[in-house]
Design an enzyme around this catalytic site. Structure first.
Site, PDB file in Angstrom:
ATOM      1  N   ASP A  26    -129.140  23.072 -13.712  1.00 44.39           N
ATOM      2  CA  ASP A  26    -129.176  21.914 -12.816  1.00 44.39           C
ATOM      3  C   ASP A  26    -128.556  20.677 -13.479  1.00 44.39           C
ATOM      4  O   ASP A  26    -128.361  20.640 -14.708  1.00 44.39           O
ATOM      5  CB  ASP A  26    -130.649  21.646 -12.457  1.00 44.39           C
ATOM      6  CG  ASP A  26    -130.821  21.093 -11.047  1.00 44.39           C
ATOM      7  OD1 ASP A  26    -129.864  20.537 -10.502  1.00 44.39           O
ATOM      8  OD2 ASP A  26    -131.943  21.204 -10.507  1.00 44.39           O
TER       9      ASP A  26
ATOM     10  N   ASP B 191    -129.191  21.285  -1.329  1.00 48.28           N
ATOM     11  CA  ASP B 191    -130.658  21.284  -1.303  1.00 48.28           C
ATOM     12  C   ASP B 191    -131.175  21.383   0.125  1.00 48.28           C
ATOM     13  O   ASP B 191    -132.376  21.506   0.333  1.00 48.28           O
ATOM     14  CB  ASP B 191    -131.208  20.004  -1.951  1.00 48.28           C
ATOM     15  CG  ASP B 191    -131.434  20.179  -3.443  1.00 48.28           C
ATOM     16  OD1 ASP B 191    -131.274  21.306  -3.939  1.00 48.28           O
ATOM     17  OD2 ASP B 191    -131.772  19.179  -4.111  1.00 48.28           O
TER      18      ASP B 191
HETATM   19  C1  DGJ Z   1    -132.685  19.875  -7.780  1.00 42.69           C
HETATM   20  C2  DGJ Z   1    -132.278  21.221  -7.266  1.00 42.69           C
HETATM   21  O1  DGJ Z   1    -131.227  21.093  -6.377  1.00 42.69           O
HETATM   22  C3  DGJ Z   1    -133.474  21.899  -6.649  1.00 42.69           C
HETATM   23  O2  DGJ Z   1    -133.100  23.122  -6.095  1.00 42.69           O
HETATM   24  C4  DGJ Z   1    -134.519  22.086  -7.706  1.00 42.69           C
HETATM   25  O3  DGJ Z   1    -134.076  22.981  -8.691  1.00 42.69           O
HETATM   26  C5  DGJ Z   1    -134.879  20.736  -8.321  1.00 42.69           C
HETATM   27  N1  DGJ Z   1    -133.707  20.024  -8.776  1.00 42.69           N
HETATM   28  C6  DGJ Z   1    -135.823  20.905  -9.469  1.00 42.69           C
HETATM   29  O4  DGJ Z   1    -136.111  19.717 -10.075  1.00 42.69           O
END
Ligand code: DGJ
Length: 693
Positions: free
Chosen positions: A440, A497
Site C-alpha cells: 500500500d 477503494d
Molecule cells: C488503503 C487501501 O486502499 C485499503 O484497501 C486498505 O488496505 C487500507 N489502506 C488499509 O489501511
C-alpha cells in the site's frame, strides 16, 4: 543525405527520417505502409511549405526538439550546469544500432552531451516502447527530458487523458485541440488517482470499435509531465517524461521511463488490446505463469483494525465455502496498530493480537486450502512509531510538513532505509507461509523526487529476487499507483477503494483501456457499501467483480442464504471460465443507451466470448436498445445464451428470445444489429456467453 529508419509490427509503421546529421523526425506513424515504400521520398513528401511571416525553413519537430534549431514550441530537453547556467544542446548524429531494436546516438561535442533514443517494436502486442537517455561528461542539472517526441495527427479534434480521485479512478477527460499547450504535470511524486500517465488521440470519427487512434502511456510511478502542443504552423507534438525538475541531484546520466505507444485502426479498442496484452505478457513477470488467478478474500472491510484470531478463522471458513482461494490479512497486524495514527514502519507482529505470531492463523487458512497474503505499507512511517523515534532522519521532506493520513514518507533513496525495510519484510516472509503482499501507499510525497521512485523499485526488485514466488499487489488508497512502471515489479492492482459495484462498473470500463483482467483486482463488497452508502443487489455486486480478478471483501457472515447462493454460483462460474478470460481481450462496446456500460471479453483464439452489459442508471427509453458486439467473424455462426436469465424480473413480461434459451446467429447480425436483452431494473448486469460454431 537523409537517413531513414523503419519499424513495423504488422499493424503500424513508424518511419524516422533525419536530414544530414540532424536529429530525426517521425516522418510517418500510422497504418502499415507497403514494404516497397521509398522512405526518402516519403520524408521529402512531408516537407511543409514556407510563406510570409515564417522562418526560411520549418524547424524540425524532431524526437527531441531543440532551441538551437529555433523550434517554436516546447523543447525536448532542458538542462543546466550545476551553477544554473543554461546549456543549449545541439546534437549531431554519432551512431546507430539495430540489434534488439533501434538505438540512435547523437552527440553534442561542444556541450559534452550525448542523447540516445531507443525504439523497440513488438509484433505480438503491437506496442512500440521508446526511451531517451542523456549522458553528460560532467554532472549537470536536468530540468526536463522527454521520451522520444511524437507527432500527433491533425485530423483529430480532441484528446483524451485520464484524471480521477479516491474511489473515482480512471475518469476520461476530453479536451479539444487548439493552438497552444495541454499540460498535465503531476508534482505529487506518486502516480496518484488523479494522474494516470496516458493520452489517447482519436482521429475524427473514431469510437471504441472503429476508426483510427493513437495512444501513449508513460511507465513511471513518480509523477509525469505530458505536453500536447499545437504549434503555430498546425503541427502537433506529444511529449512525456518525469515531472519537470523531479531529478533533484546533478548527475552524468538521466533516463526517461519507457514510453509505450501504439496506433490502432480498430478504434480505441485496438489501443486497449495492445496495452492489455503488453502489460500482461511483457511488462508483468508472473511468479507462477501458468496458474489461474486465485479468488481472493480480503478482510479489510470486515474487521478493519480489530483483529481477533477466532473471528478471522471463522471468516476464513465462510470465505472458503464461497470459493475463496487466497486470504489476505490487511492493515492492523503489526506494531500497536489499532487505528491509522500509529506504528507504520514497525514491521513486527503485534503480540497482543497474535501472541503466537501469525502461524496459528496461517495454519488454519492453509488447512482450509487457501494461501495467505499480508498487507504492508513499506514506504511510510508514523511519528508515533519506534522506528521514527530511533530514526527521525529517515523521513523524506521537512519535519513540519503537512501529514497525509497522519503519516510521513520514508526516504527510499537512503540505502539504510531500504536495507531496514528489506530485512523486516524478508524476515516475515521467511518465517511465514506467505505467497502475496498487498503493498500500500496511502499518501502523496511531501515533495517530488525521482530518487524515491527508483528506491522503491530497487526494494521491490530485491524482494522479488529473494522471494520469486511471492506475488505483489500495488495499492495506494485504491488505484493511486497504477502504471506500467510499478507493474514491472507487481502483478495486481487494487483498482479502487470503491467496492460499490455501480461505481466499479464505470471505473473498470475506463481502466480497461489499459488494464487486462489478470491484473485488475475487483472485490464483492458489503451489502451496505462503506464508501458510497449504496445498497446494491448481490447479483450485480458479484457479476461486476467477476468481470475482473475476483475477490470478496465483506464480512461473509453478513450474507443471507440467497446472497450466499448467488455468490457461490457466480464464483463457480468465474472459476470455470477464468482460464480463457485471463488471456482474453476486453473490448469496450458502443452502447446506444448511455445508461448501459457494456464490454465483451473475447478469447485469444476468438472461439468464445462473454458480454457483460451493466445497467448503471434507469434508461431514458422504456425497453433496451440492441447492443452491438464486436471483433467477431462476420460469416461465422455463434451460439449465444443469456446465462443469468433466471434473474429476469416479473416486470419483464415480454418474450425476447434470449429469455428462453440458446440462439444461433451470425457474426454479421450480432455486430450490425446487436443482441436484444430483456428489460431490467437499473444496477443489474446481463451476462451473455457466445461460442463460435
Ligand atoms: C488503503 C487501501 O486502499 C485499503 O484497501 C486498505 O488496505 C487500507 N489502506 C488499509 O489501511
Amino acid at each position: 543525405m537523409t537517413r531513414t529508419y523503419r519499424l513495423d509490427d504488422g499493424r503500424q509503421t513508424l518511419v524516422l527520417a533525419a536530414h544530414a546529421d540532424r536529429l530525426p523526425v517521425v516522418a510517418y506513424w500510422g497504418a502499415r505502409l507497403p514494404a516497397d515504400e521509398d522512405l526518402a521520398t516519403l520524408a521529402a513528401a512531408g516537407a511543409l511549405d514556407v510563406t510570409g511571416g515564417m522562418l526560411d525553413e520549418n524547424p524540425d519537430l524532431s524526437i527531441c526538439p531543440e532551441t538551437s534549431r529555433s523550434f517554436p514550441g516546447q523543447t525536448g530537453l532542458i538542462v543546466q550546469e550545476t551553477n544554473g547556467t543554461p546549456i543549449t544542446p545541439h546534437f549531431r548524429f554519432e551512431s546507430e544500432s539495430v540489434a534488439g531494436g533501434l538505438a540512435l546516438t547523437y552527440r553534442d561535442a561542444v556541450n559534452g552531451l550525448s542523447l540516445i533514443a531507443s525504439f523497440a517494436v513488438d509484433p505480438q502486442t503491437q506496442m512500440i516502447t521508446c526511451q531517451t537517455t542523456l549522458d553528460a561528461d560532467r554532472p549537470v542539472r536536468l530540468r526536463w527530458l522527454a521520451a522520444p517526441v511524437m507527432p500527433a495527427p491533425q485530423l483529430s479534434d480532441e484528446m483524451i487523458d485520464v484524471s480521477g480521485r479516491w474511489c473515482g479512478e480512471f475518469q476520461l477527460q476530453r479536451t479539444p485541440w487548439s493552438a497552444g499547450i495541454r499540460l498535465r504535470e503531476n508534482v505529487t511524486g506518486r502516480t496518484g488517482h488523479e494522474h494516470f500517465p496516458a493520452l489517447i488521440v482519436p482521429c475524427r470519427g473514431a469510437t471504441n470499435t472503429m476508426g483510427e487512434a493513437y495512444a501513449f502511456h508513460y511507465g513511471w510511478s513518480g509523477g509525469h509531465r505530458m505536453v500536447a502542443e499545437e504549434l503555430i504552423d498546425g503541427r502537433r507534438q506529444i511529449q512525456f517524461g518525469h515531472s519537470a525538475g523531479s531529478d533533484l541531484a546533478p548527475a552524468t546520466r538521466f533516463e526517461t521511463a519507457p514510453l509505450y505507444i501504439t496506433y490502432s485502426d480498430s478504434g480505441l479498442n485496438g489501443c486497449a488490446v495492445s496495452f492489455q496484452r503488453h502489460l500482461r505478457d511483457r511488462v508483468v513477470t508472473w511468479p507462477k505463469p501458468n496458474t489461474p488467478r486465485p479468488v481472493h478474500y480480503n478482510c479489510w472491510e470486515a474487521v478493519y483494525f480489530d483483529h481477533k484470531l477466532p473471528v478471522l478463522k471463522d471468516i476464513a471458513e465462510h470465505a472458503v465455502k464461497l470459493g475463496a482461494e487466497r486470504f489476505v490479512l490487511d492493515d492492523g497486524w503489526f506494531g500497536v496498530r489499532d487505528d491509522d495514527t500509529t506504528s507504520l514502519a514497525d514491521w513486527v507482529i503485534d503480540g497482543r493480537k497474535y501472541p503466537d505470531g501469525l502461524t496459528p492463523l496461517i495454519d488454519h487458512i492453509t488447512s482450509l486450502g487457501m494461501t495467505f497474503g499480508l498487507w504492508f505499507e513499506p514506504e511510510m512511517i508514523n511519528t508515533d512509531s519506534d522506528t521514527y523515534r530511533a530514526h527521525p532522519e529517515w523521513v523524506l521532506g521537512p519535519p513540519d510538513q503537512i501529514l497525509g493520513r497522519q503519516q510521513m514518507v520514508l526516504n527510499m533513496a537512503l540505502p539504510a532505509v531500504r536495507d531496514y525495510l528489506y530485512e523486516r519484510i524478508a524476515a516475515i516472509l521467511a518465517d511465514n507461509a506467505i505467497d502475496y503482499i498487498k503493498w500500500d501507499h496511502n499518501r502523496v510525497l511531501p515533495m517530488q523526487d525521482a530518487a524515491q521512485t527508483r528506491g522503491t523499485y530497487a526494494l521491490l526488485a530485491r524482494l522479488r529476487n529473494a522471494f520469486p514466488l511471492v506475488e505483489i499487489e500495488s495499492c495506494a488508497s485504491g488505484g493511486g499507483r497504477i502504471d506500467f512502471g510499478i507493474m514491472q515489479h507487481t502483478q495486481r492492482v487494487w483498482l479502487s477503494d470503491s467496492n460499490d459495484a455501480k461505481e466499479r462498473l464505470r471505473i473498470q470500463h475506463d481502466a480497461a483501456l489499459f488494464l487486462p483482467l489478470s491484473v485488475t483486482g475487483s472485490h464483492v463488497g458489503p451489502r451496505h457499501c462503506h464508501t458510497s452508502g449504496r445498497v446494491l443487489d448481490i447479483s450485480f455486486r458479484a457479476w461486476v467483480a467477476a468481470q475482473r480478478h475476483l475477490g470478496f471483501e465483506m464480512d461473509p457472515r453478513e450474507l443471507d442464504a440467497h446472497e450466499t447462493a448467488v455468490l457461490t454460483h457466480v464464483t463457480a462460474w468465474w472459476k470455470a471460465n477464468r482460464n480463457w478470460m485471463q488471456t482474453a481481450d476486453i473490448l469496450r462496446l458502443e452502447s446506444a443507451d448511455p445508461a448501459v456500460i457494456a464490454e465483451q471479453q473475447l478469447a485469444a483464439d476468438k472461439s468464445r466470448f462473454v458480454v457483460f452489459a451493466g445497467k448503471a442508471e434507469t434508461s431514458a427509453q422504456i425497453v433496451p436498445r440492441p447492443l452491438r458486439l464486436t471483433g467477431l467473424d462476420q460469416a461465422a455462426m455463434y451460439h449465444i445464451a443469456l446465462i443469468n436469465r433466471d434473474e429476469a424480473h416479473h416486470l419483464s413480461r415480454g418474450t425476447p428470445a434470449l429469455k428462453s434459451g440458446v440462439m444461433t446467429l451470425s457474426g454479421a447480425y450480432l455486430m450490425r444489429h446487436g443482441i436484444t436483452l430483456p428489460w431490467s431494473f437499473p444496477e443489474r448486469m446481463w451476462v451473455v456467453e457466445g461460442a463460435k460454431q
